[in-house]
Motif scaffolding. Structure first.
Motif, PDB file in Angstrom:
ATOM      1  N   ALA A 374       0.842  -1.195   0.000  1.00  0.00           N
ATOM      2  CA  ALA A 374       0.000   0.000   0.000  1.00  0.00           C
ATOM      3  C   ALA A 374       0.877   1.246   0.000  1.00  0.00           C
ATOM      4  O   ALA A 374       1.893   1.314   0.695  1.00  0.00           O
ATOM      5  N   GLY A 375       0.482   2.217  -0.807  1.00  0.00           N
ATOM      6  CA  GLY A 375       1.242   3.462  -0.889  1.00  0.00           C
ATOM      7  C   GLY A 375       2.366   3.430  -1.902  1.00  0.00           C
ATOM      8  O   GLY A 375       3.034   4.454  -2.110  1.00  0.00           O
ATOM      9  N   TRP A 376       2.565   2.281  -2.536  1.00  0.00           N
ATOM     10  CA  TRP A 376       3.664   2.132  -3.505  1.00  0.00           C
ATOM     11  C   TRP A 376       3.100   1.862  -4.893  1.00  0.00           C
ATOM     12  O   TRP A 376       2.426   0.854  -5.105  1.00  0.00           O
ATOM     13  N   ASP A 377       3.376   2.763  -5.822  1.00  0.00           N
ATOM     14  CA  ASP A 377       2.930   2.618  -7.202  1.00  0.00           C
ATOM     15  C   ASP A 377       3.993   1.815  -7.952  1.00  0.00           C
ATOM     16  O   ASP A 377       4.896   2.369  -8.576  1.00  0.00           O
ATOM     17  N   ILE A 378       3.897   0.506  -7.841  1.00  0.00           N
ATOM     18  CA  ILE A 378       4.879  -0.401  -8.433  1.00  0.00           C
ATOM     19  C   ILE A 378       4.461  -0.740  -9.863  1.00  0.00           C
ATOM     20  O   ILE A 378       3.294  -1.025 -10.127  1.00  0.00           O
ATOM     21  N   ASP A 379       5.436  -0.720 -10.755  1.00  0.00           N
ATOM     22  CA  ASP A 379       5.139  -1.046 -12.140  1.00  0.00           C
ATOM     23  C   ASP A 379       6.291  -1.847 -12.730  1.00  0.00           C
ATOM     24  O   ASP A 379       7.404  -1.885 -12.174  1.00  0.00           O
ATOM     25  N   ILE A 380       6.020  -2.486 -13.840  1.00  0.00           N
ATOM     26  CA  ILE A 380       7.047  -3.182 -14.616  1.00  0.00           C
ATOM     27  C   ILE A 380       7.028  -2.570 -16.005  1.00  0.00           C
ATOM     28  O   ILE A 380       5.984  -2.570 -16.671  1.00  0.00           O
ATOM     29  N   ILE A 381       8.154  -2.003 -16.403  1.00  0.00           N
ATOM     30  CA  ILE A 381       8.171  -1.202 -17.626  1.00  0.00           C
ATOM     31  C   ILE A 381       9.226  -1.692 -18.617  1.00  0.00           C
ATOM     32  O   ILE A 381      10.190  -2.376 -18.240  1.00  0.00           O
ATOM     33  N   ASP A 382       9.026  -1.286 -19.853  1.00  0.00           N
ATOM     34  CA  ASP A 382      10.006  -1.609 -20.892  1.00  0.00           C
ATOM     35  C   ASP A 382      11.014  -0.466 -21.009  1.00  0.00           C
ATOM     36  O   ASP A 382      11.016   0.470 -20.185  1.00  0.00           O
ATOM     37  N   GLY A 383      11.852  -0.511 -22.022  1.00  0.00           N
ATOM     38  CA  GLY A 383      12.883   0.505 -22.197  1.00  0.00           C
ATOM     39  C   GLY A 383      12.369   1.880 -22.518  1.00  0.00           C
ATOM     40  O   GLY A 383      13.101   2.870 -22.416  1.00  0.00           O
ATOM     41  N   GLU A 384      11.082   1.988 -22.884  1.00  0.00           N
ATOM     42  CA  GLU A 384      10.462   3.273 -23.199  1.00  0.00           C
ATOM     43  C   GLU A 384       9.579   3.773 -22.051  1.00  0.00           C
ATOM     44  O   GLU A 384       8.775   4.689 -22.235  1.00  0.00           O
ATOM     45  N   ASN A 385       9.700   3.153 -20.900  1.00  0.00           N
ATOM     46  CA  ASN A 385       8.921   3.512 -19.703  1.00  0.00           C
ATOM     47  C   ASN A 385       7.436   3.186 -19.824  1.00  0.00           C
ATOM     48  O   ASN A 385       6.609   3.733 -19.094  1.00  0.00           O
ATOM     49  N   ASN A 386       7.105   2.295 -20.749  1.00  0.00           N
ATOM     50  CA  ASN A 386       5.720   1.851 -20.894  1.00  0.00           C
ATOM     51  C   ASN A 386       5.480   0.613 -20.027  1.00  0.00           C
ATOM     52  O   ASN A 386       6.352  -0.254 -19.919  1.00  0.00           O
ATOM     53  N   SER A 387       4.311   0.522 -19.437  1.00  0.00           N
ATOM     54  CA  SER A 387       3.982  -0.630 -18.610  1.00  0.00           C
ATOM     55  C   SER A 387       3.940  -1.898 -19.452  1.00  0.00           C
ATOM     56  O   SER A 387       3.399  -1.913 -20.562  1.00  0.00           O
ATOM     57  N   CYS A 388       4.513  -2.961 -18.903  1.00  0.00           N
ATOM     58  CA  CYS A 388       4.522  -4.242 -19.605  1.00  0.00           C
ATOM     59  C   CYS A 388       3.235  -5.010 -19.307  1.00  0.00           C
ATOM     60  O   CYS A 388       2.714  -4.970 -18.194  1.00  0.00           O
ATOM     61  N   GLU A 389       2.741  -5.714 -20.309  1.00  0.00           N
ATOM     62  CA  GLU A 389       1.561  -6.533 -20.094  1.00  0.00           C
ATOM     63  C   GLU A 389       1.939  -7.754 -19.250  1.00  0.00           C
ATOM     64  O   GLU A 389       3.115  -8.074 -19.084  1.00  0.00           O
ATOM     65  N   ALA A 390       0.937  -8.428 -18.721  1.00  0.00           N
ATOM     66  CA  ALA A 390       1.173  -9.611 -17.891  1.00  0.00           C
ATOM     67  C   ALA A 390       2.019 -10.640 -18.635  1.00  0.00           C
ATOM     68  O   ALA A 390       1.805 -10.889 -19.828  1.00  0.00           O
TER      69      ALA A 390
END
Length: 552
Positions: A374-390
């Protein structure tokens, strides 16, 4: 528990936790006064620490004891000239004096720097100069070698004003136990310019990097409140908990599991002060003292599952956790088979808290580190800072444009460039690769760089390579990690010999001993391979990935 003063502590589900968990941070929050002394004032006899060692010694400290002993220590330190903002390094292993000293330094407003005993002369020199450390407080009884190392380092460190010995008398060092008795157990909360705010420098850790000397991770005075997430919602602690995290105080994991969040939850900390790890001894202590919550790196669990656990009374052990390196699913299943307990994995760094974990409302997926805190905006991104799909691997990052999450570091101390390299444009890059599955669980893949995790230690290749390069036989070298079922990974050195030298078993031992003398002994290469050349890029950079993928 004091945690509920800062945050709602009861949630019905993970979704409820994510949506409604918001920790309040007072402007002048100081953990020492607002948590330790507050508990001491309201529940003076509440147990704070149960400490023991293999020799049979035992000490129990109440919160009132911690308040009084930290006050004496604070008065002693002030007599030595320690003031707000001064950097002080603590090398106290698992000695109970650590808690007295660290709380005292927080009361003064000093910059506290926990450190391991596994440092060389060069390590000491670098740290003192880089952080302008004025004092070192060190446990000496079980490790006389550290005395020689510090005395040698002091020859080139005029800025190091004083060294204080704990549990032993050393010539020309102040003796903690003798000196602290002279001082009052009353200490007034500083005011005016000496008072602390939540944004002041609080804690600094040196952590290994891949391309240079250790980074200096700096946290502010709000940092302890971030560990409410770690202790209450990952360790699942309450006022009746007795929690054991096996790390010694020189490592950031001690801040995760041996002080801040635990005391905010009103839990008692169990400390087993051993020099050498023996899993049977550890299990005996867990059984004898009735530990209720236990956290250790996967390496420890790999040892534990080899023991006959039926010999121990583990009836009070209710919750177990792990972090530091990926947990092998087979270890998870074996431990569950033996104890009925599921190991809850978590993920974080020296730079933060448990930012991803398996929380109480979640089903465990063996091999997954869990879901975002909670409170953490965690993401997984590619080299262009776009969110990666599952299912797609990418960089595990923290998005900070909306807000800086509580528990995220302030930056790398005195290094704006390094800070911007890791944290810019509203994104902090953990440096790790991961992917998210369809259920939102995160799966750790590996480091984006070449950090090696061995037995819970983070080891940067550059430091080991630099040590090897000081030996005349080494022309070139590369350090990589080799998977190991006990340690997670072991250090491997690929070495190109200087003309005139030949490979031999004797030379392997000589190089290993050489590294142990130059840098921390745990960093020495357990595997040494002599090669004709190292694979390199066109620009001349060593291809460590190619070395790792080569059959050992």
């Amino acid at each position: 528990m004091l945690a509920n003063k800062y945050v709602k502590i009861n949630y019905n589900s993970y979704d409820d936790f994510i949506k409604n968990c918001k920790i309040q941070v007072p402007k002048n929050f100081n953990f020492a006064f607002d948590v330790v002394d507050e508990i001491a004032n309201t529940e003076p006899n509440k147990k704070a620490i149960i400490w023991c060692n293999p020799e049979g010694e035992e000490r129990v400290f109440t919160f009132n004891d911690i308040k009084r002993e930290s006050n004496r220590a604070a008065n002693f330190f002030k007599s030595l000239g320690i003031r707000k903002g001064d950097a002080v390094m603590l090398m106290l292993k698992r000695r109970y004096e650590y808690w007295h000293c660290v709380i005292a330094l927080h009361k003064i407003g000093a910059l506290t720097i926990p450190a391991t005993h596994l440092l060389s002369v060069k390590d000491i020199e670098y740290r003192v100069k880089a952080a302008n450390i004025k004092f070192i407080i060190v446990a000496v009884a079980a490790d006389k070698k550290i005395v020689e190392i510090i005395n040698e380092a002091r020859k080139t460190l005029p800025e190091l004003k004083n060294v204080v010995s704990v549990n032993g008398r050393i010539e020309n060092w102040a003796e903690y136990s003798k000196e602290v008795e002279k001082f009052s157990d009353m200490f007034a909360k500083p005011s005016g310019t000496e008072a602390t705010t939540k944004d002041d420098e609080f804690l600094l850790y040196f952590t290994s990097g891949t391309t240079g000397m250790p980074k200096m991770v700096c946290h502010d005075f709000s940092y302890p409140l971030g560990h409410i997430i770690t202790a209450k919602f990952w360790h699942n602690l309450n006022e009746n908990s007795l929690h054991l995290t096996v790390a010694d105080t020189g490592w950031a994991k001690a801040s995760w599991g041996k002080i801040y969040g635990q005391w905010l939850c009103g839990a008692c900390i169990f400390v087993y002060d051993y020099e050498r790890f023996h899993h049977a001894d550890l299990m005996e202590k867990i059984s004898k003292y009735g530990v209720t919550s236990f956290c250790a790196p996967p390496t420890v669990y790999r040892h534990i599952i080899k023991e006959d656990l039926s010999k121990y009374d583990l009836s009070k052990l209710k919750y177990v956790e792990t972090a530091g390196e990926p947990l092998n699913p087979e270890v998870f299943y074996k431990f569950k088979e033996m104890t009925g307990l599921e190991i809850k994995e978590g993920f974080g760094q020296t730079e933060n808290i448990a930012i991803v974990a398996t929380f109480p409302w979640m089903n465990v997926k063996p091999g997954s580190i869990g879901k975002p805190s909670a409170g953490w905006d965690i993401d997984i991104i590619d080299g262009e800072n776009n969110s990666c799909e599952a299912g797609r691997e990418g960089h595990l990052v923290v998005r900070t444009k909306k807000q800086k999450p509580l528990g995220l570091f302030s930056g790398y101390y005195k290094d704006e460039i390094m800070t911007k390299n890791a944290w810019s444009n509203g994104i902090y890059d953990t440096g790790d690769m991961a992917y998210r599955d369809d259920d939102g669980y995160i799966w750790f893949v590996g480091r984006c760089d070449d950090i090696i995790k061995s037995s819970g230690y983070r080891i940067g290749p550059f430091e080991v390579e630099s040590a090897l390069m000081e030996h005349p036989c080494v022309l070139e070298c590369a350090i990589t990690g080799v998977p190991d079922h006990i340690r997670g990974a072991v250090i491997k050195a690929s070495i190109v010999l200087t003309k005139g030298y030949k490979s031999s078993t004797e030379l392997v031992v000589e190089l290993q001993d050489h590294v142990k003398k130059i840098t921390a002994p745990y960093k020495y290469p357990r595997i040494i391979e002599f090669v004709k050349s190292l694979p390199k890029t066109i620009s001349g950079k060593i291809k460590r990935k190619e070395i790792r993928e080569t059959k050992k």
